[in-house]
Design a protein around this motif. Sequence first.
Motif, PDB file in Angstrom:
ATOM      1  N   GLY A   8      62.649  89.011  22.794  1.00 18.01           N
ATOM      2  CA  GLY A   8      62.818  89.827  23.991  1.00 18.01           C
ATOM      3  C   GLY A   8      64.113  89.522  24.706  1.00 18.01           C
ATOM      4  N   HIS A  11      65.811  90.532  28.235  1.00 19.50           N
ATOM      5  CA  HIS A  11      65.461  89.925  29.519  1.00 19.50           C
ATOM      6  C   HIS A  11      66.686  89.263  30.133  1.00 19.50           C
ATOM      7  N   ASP A  33      64.722  91.723  19.908  1.00 21.35           N
ATOM      8  CA  ASP A  33      64.337  92.557  21.040  1.00 21.35           C
ATOM      9  C   ASP A  33      63.754  93.855  20.491  1.00 21.35           C
ATOM     10  N   VAL A  67      59.247  83.706  24.732  1.00 22.46           N
ATOM     11  CA  VAL A  67      58.767  85.088  24.733  1.00 22.46           C
ATOM     12  C   VAL A  67      59.103  85.717  26.079  1.00 22.46           C
ATOM     13  N   MET A  68      59.897  86.782  26.032  1.00 26.74           N
ATOM     14  CA  MET A  68      60.375  87.454  27.250  1.00 26.74           C
ATOM     15  C   MET A  68      60.219  88.958  27.075  1.00 26.74           C
ATOM     16  N   GLY A  69      60.481  89.701  28.177  1.00 21.76           N
ATOM     17  CA  GLY A  69      60.509  91.151  28.060  1.00 21.76           C
ATOM     18  C   GLY A  69      59.774  91.851  29.178  1.00 21.76           C
ATOM     19  N   PRO A  71      56.821  93.253  31.267  1.00 20.57           N
ATOM     20  CA  PRO A  71      55.467  92.708  31.422  1.00 20.57           C
ATOM     21  C   PRO A  71      54.375  93.526  30.741  1.00 20.57           C
ATOM     22  N   GLN A  73      54.656  94.681  27.800  1.00 18.36           N
ATOM     23  CA  GLN A  73      54.772  94.408  26.377  1.00 18.36           C
ATOM     24  C   GLN A  73      54.591  92.934  26.020  1.00 18.36           C
ATOM     25  N   VAL A  74      54.845  92.067  26.983  1.00 17.31           N
ATOM     26  CA  VAL A  74      54.850  90.631  26.700  1.00 17.31           C
ATOM     27  C   VAL A  74      53.502  90.092  26.223  1.00 17.31           C
ATOM     28  N   ALA A  78      53.274  87.704  22.990  1.00 22.30           N
ATOM     29  CA  ALA A  78      52.828  86.320  23.117  1.00 22.30           C
ATOM     30  C   ALA A  78      51.599  86.061  22.266  1.00 22.30           C
ATOM     31  N   LEU A  90      56.555  81.006  27.823  1.00 22.13           N
ATOM     32  CA  LEU A  90      56.165  82.339  28.283  1.00 22.13           C
ATOM     33  C   LEU A  90      56.929  82.659  29.556  1.00 22.13           C
ATOM     34  N   ALA A  94      54.980  87.912  33.028  1.00 18.77           N
ATOM     35  CA  ALA A  94      54.424  87.987  31.675  1.00 18.77           C
ATOM     36  C   ALA A  94      53.310  89.011  31.533  1.00 18.77           C
TER      37      ALA A  94
END
Length: 322
Positions: A8, A11, A33, A67-69, A71, A73-74, A78, A90, A94
């Motif tokens: 991700g 972010h 990503d 793990v990012m991106g 919220p 999709q996270v 994760a 995380l 999140a």
Amino acid sequence: MARVALAGVGHWHAGMHLDAARSAGATVIAAWDPDPAITADFAARHGVPGRSTIEALIAARPDLTVVMGRPDQVPALALACIEAGLPIVLEKPAAVSTAALEPLAEAARGLFVAVPLPNRCGPIWAEIEALKAAGRLGPVSHAQFRIVNGPPERYRLDGVPWVLDPAIGGGGALRNLGIHGIDAALVLAGGTGLTVVSASVDRRLHGEAVEEYAIVVLRAPDGMIATVEAGYTYASMAPGGDFEWRVSARNATLIDRGDSCRVATLDDGQLRDLAPILPADRYKAFMADTLDRLARGAAPSVGIGDYLQAMRLIDRAYKEAA
């Protein structure tokens, strides 16, 4: 040498996690990503291998995956990493809501899931523990935790406009920035028992759908009062803003302003300066601590349970402010 993957990378903290991993002596072995163009750009700019899918990133078997991106999709990302047995960091936010985070917290039970609340690495916390151990802190009367950064438009410039959509980000400055102060108050209170005395939010300056300023007053069972301020109201687009962590106990006052940190103690009449850790550098301290704990088989310093507690308290603050 630890092998770290970044999932991700669109972010706005992706570059900070990359720098933190490298600063800790780790090798970043994969970046991904959902947007292939973002993956390609990040990989080219930073000299790391790009992966075409999250499955390909997982197949690389990193020692730790950030793990990012978005919220919304996270949680699925994760969960895929958790089910594959990968330890993760995380990144926040999140999930779009506390309710959406709870199933992930349940799935992560007993597994290594660290949450970057890096102000836990600020210098006052070790000093508080040292004063406690020496019997020199005394009860905490009050604390103030303020983090006010630049205008919300900076998120659009960073390519993450969803931060300003309450249906995706789950709130505004309180959810995004105030989480750090809420967590700090929970640490002082021993992790539980805080009640929301009052809460107010404001969105007058920039016309966004999310709040741009929030103030929350909390009380612990022992009477400690904590004030949390969060905002997008600092009048500069430059990094940084108005940051202060302040704890007042019977025998000690500790003030962390990011670029300086001072401790006053009553019993010896001393005023001491602690070595500061700039807020941006606390991600490096957090990553170094996380990798060390992972190598030792220890639990993360901040886990998903801590994050969930803070999210629930923010829910109560929003309800009080309504």
